[in-house]
Motif scaffolding. Structure first.
Motif, PDB file in Angstrom:
ATOM      1  N   ARG A  61       0.824  -1.199   0.000  1.00  0.00           N
ATOM      2  CA  ARG A  61       0.000   0.000   0.000  1.00  0.00           C
ATOM      3  C   ARG A  61       0.862   1.255   0.000  1.00  0.00           C
ATOM      4  NH1 ARG A  61      -3.700  -0.710   5.049  1.00  0.00           N
ATOM      5  NH2 ARG A  61      -4.611   1.206   4.224  1.00  0.00           N
ATOM      6  N   PRO A  62       0.425   2.300  -0.705  1.00  0.00           N
ATOM      7  CA  PRO A  62       1.174   3.557  -0.693  1.00  0.00           C
ATOM      8  C   PRO A  62       1.009   4.282   0.644  1.00  0.00           C
ATOM      9  CG  PRO A  62      -0.872   3.851  -1.882  1.00  0.00           C
ATOM     10  CD  PRO A  62      -0.784   2.382  -1.529  1.00  0.00           C
ATOM     11  N   VAL A  63       2.025   5.025   1.032  1.00  0.00           N
ATOM     12  CA  VAL A  63       1.989   5.812   2.260  1.00  0.00           C
ATOM     13  C   VAL A  63       1.945   7.283   1.876  1.00  0.00           C
ATOM     14  CG1 VAL A  63       3.242   6.437   4.360  1.00  0.00           C
ATOM     15  CG2 VAL A  63       3.278   4.065   3.535  1.00  0.00           C
ATOM     16  N   ILE A  64       0.974   8.001   2.416  1.00  0.00           N
ATOM     17  CA  ILE A  64       0.833   9.431   2.146  1.00  0.00           C
ATOM     18  C   ILE A  64       0.702  10.160   3.475  1.00  0.00           C
ATOM     19  CG2 ILE A  64      -0.549  11.222   1.047  1.00  0.00           C
ATOM     20  CD1 ILE A  64      -1.582   9.061  -0.904  1.00  0.00           C
ATOM     21  N   PHE A  65       1.680  11.022   3.770  1.00  0.00           N
ATOM     22  CA  PHE A  65       1.640  11.850   4.963  1.00  0.00           C
ATOM     23  C   PHE A  65       1.587  13.313   4.511  1.00  0.00           C
ATOM     24  CE2 PHE A  65       3.968   8.719   8.008  1.00  0.00           C
ATOM     25  CZ  PHE A  65       2.834   7.934   8.061  1.00  0.00           C
ATOM     26  N   ALA A  66       0.476  13.965   4.763  1.00  0.00           N
ATOM     27  CA  ALA A  66       0.287  15.381   4.441  1.00  0.00           C
ATOM     28  C   ALA A  66       0.442  16.154   5.749  1.00  0.00           C
ATOM     29  CB  ALA A  66      -1.089  15.595   3.824  1.00  0.00           C
TER      30      ALA A  66
ATOM     31  N   GLU B 299      -1.323  19.045   1.770  1.00  0.00           N
ATOM     32  CA  GLU B 299      -1.035  18.601   0.408  1.00  0.00           C
ATOM     33  C   GLU B 299      -2.179  17.794  -0.191  1.00  0.00           C
ATOM     34  OE1 GLU B 299       2.535  19.627   2.583  1.00  0.00           O
ATOM     35  OE2 GLU B 299       0.944  18.222   3.089  1.00  0.00           O
ATOM     36  N   ILE B 300      -2.953  17.133   0.665  1.00  0.00           N
ATOM     37  CA  ILE B 300      -4.097  16.339   0.229  1.00  0.00           C
ATOM     38  C   ILE B 300      -4.986  16.076   1.436  1.00  0.00           C
ATOM     39  CG2 ILE B 300      -2.882  14.140   0.567  1.00  0.00           C
ATOM     40  CD1 ILE B 300      -4.361  13.064  -1.924  1.00  0.00           C
ATOM     41  N   THR B 301      -6.267  15.954   1.208  1.00  0.00           N
ATOM     42  CA  THR B 301      -7.187  15.620   2.295  1.00  0.00           C
ATOM     43  C   THR B 301      -7.266  14.107   2.450  1.00  0.00           C
ATOM     44  OG1 THR B 301      -9.123  15.474   0.853  1.00  0.00           O
ATOM     45  CG2 THR B 301      -8.594  17.654   1.787  1.00  0.00           C
ATOM     46  N   SER B 302      -7.761  13.672   3.582  1.00  0.00           N
ATOM     47  CA  SER B 302      -7.935  12.235   3.799  1.00  0.00           C
ATOM     48  C   SER B 302      -8.921  11.668   2.780  1.00  0.00           C
ATOM     49  CB  SER B 302      -8.419  11.963   5.227  1.00  0.00           C
ATOM     50  OG  SER B 302      -9.586  12.691   5.520  1.00  0.00           O
ATOM     51  N   ARG B 303      -9.990  12.379   2.511  1.00  0.00           N
ATOM     52  CA  ARG B 303     -11.000  11.907   1.559  1.00  0.00           C
ATOM     53  C   ARG B 303     -10.384  11.671   0.170  1.00  0.00           C
ATOM     54  NH1 ARG B 303     -15.837  11.144   1.985  1.00  0.00           N
ATOM     55  NH2 ARG B 303     -16.157  12.476   3.801  1.00  0.00           N
ATOM     56  N   ASP B 304      -9.610  12.636  -0.314  1.00  0.00           N
ATOM     57  CA  ASP B 304      -9.001  12.480  -1.638  1.00  0.00           C
ATOM     58  C   ASP B 304      -7.957  11.361  -1.650  1.00  0.00           C
ATOM     59  OD1 ASP B 304     -10.598  14.464  -2.701  1.00  0.00           O
ATOM     60  OD2 ASP B 304      -9.042  16.021  -2.613  1.00  0.00           O
ATOM     61  N   ALA B 305      -7.169  11.258  -0.595  1.00  0.00           N
ATOM     62  CA  ALA B 305      -6.149  10.197  -0.545  1.00  0.00           C
ATOM     63  C   ALA B 305      -6.792   8.824  -0.613  1.00  0.00           C
ATOM     64  CB  ALA B 305      -5.298  10.330   0.719  1.00  0.00           C
ATOM     65  N   TYR B 306      -7.832   8.621   0.177  1.00  0.00           N
ATOM     66  CA  TYR B 306      -8.514   7.322   0.172  1.00  0.00           C
ATOM     67  C   TYR B 306      -9.267   7.079  -1.136  1.00  0.00           C
ATOM     68  CZ  TYR B 306      -7.581   7.084   5.216  1.00  0.00           C
ATOM     69  OH  TYR B 306      -6.991   7.040   6.446  1.00  0.00           O
TER      70      TYR B 306
ATOM     71  N   ALA C  72      -5.664  17.371  12.419  1.00  0.00           N
ATOM     72  CA  ALA C  72      -6.769  16.408  12.434  1.00  0.00           C
ATOM     73  C   ALA C  72      -7.576  16.483  11.140  1.00  0.00           C
ATOM     74  CB  ALA C  72      -7.667  16.679  13.630  1.00  0.00           C
ATOM     75  N   MET C  73      -7.823  15.334  10.546  1.00  0.00           N
ATOM     76  CA  MET C  73      -8.654  15.223   9.339  1.00  0.00           C
ATOM     77  C   MET C  73      -9.845  14.332   9.659  1.00  0.00           C
ATOM     78  SD  MET C  73      -7.476  16.672   6.427  1.00  0.00           S
ATOM     79  CE  MET C  73      -5.970  17.455   5.873  1.00  0.00           C
TER      80      MET C  73
END
Length: 181
Positions: A59-64, A73-80, A94-95
């Motif tokens: 799985r990719p890891v994205i830390f904004a 850099e990105i919201t949780s909704r868009d990342a998922y 907090a997101m």
């Protein structure tokens, strides 16, 4: 240094180094960390799709990590959404939780909020004269070891914020034990 040699390239890249999706595709990156708040939303759909593709079978890891939320850099909704629920996501602020295919994902706040209070308490309790880099690794491991089954089920990368005092105590104990070894 030796850690950077693995990633160093000699000469000009043969690809557009200014396009993040292209860089990901060519370097086979599996993790993105945004931390400067310079370009909110810069982890766009093409970037997430490229990261998701190069990360397979993991799985990719994205830390904004940029603050405030408007600078992320990105919201949780868009990342998922853009990773089809594959992203392991954390943010600097907090997101909101996001439902992905019937499962509620709760992104964690992956900044110093879990480390510094426990690090300070541990260092004070054992009267440490310095705080070597190793203590930060021990602290990070204590945070990770504090994840509960509920945290894991919600796909959190750090424990639920309601447990911050408990996690801080775990970090402090780990710091003291490391200082004593």
């Amino acid at each position: 240094n030796d850690e950077q040699k693995e990633f160093a390239q000699v000469g000009e890249p043969t690809y557009d180094g200014k396009d993040l999706a292209t860089v990901i595709q060519n370097t086979k990156a599996t993790c993105l960390i945004g931390a400067v708040g310079r370009d909110p939303g810069c982890f766009n759909k093409q970037v997430v799709e490229a990261l998701t593709a190069t990360s397979k079978p993991t799985r990719p890891v994205i830390f904004a990590l940029s603050n405030p939320k408007t600078q992320a850099e990105i919201t949780s909704r868009d990342a998922y959404t853009w990773s089809q629920g594959e992203a392991i996501y954390g943010s600097g602020t907090a997101m909101e939780p996001v439902e992905v295919e019937g499962t509620l994902r709760s992104p964690g706040q992956v900044n110093n909020v879990y480390i510094f209070p426990g690090m300070s308490m541990g260092a004070i309790c054992c009267k440490a004269s310095s705080i070597p880099e190793r203590l930060f690794m021990v602290s990070a491991e204590a945070v990770a070891n504090s994840l509960s089954q509920e945290d894991m089920a919600a796909d959190r990368v750090v424990p639920h914020p309601d447990r911050i005092r408990e996690v801080g105590l775990n970090v402090a104990v780990s710091v003291v034990l490391e200082c004593q070894s």
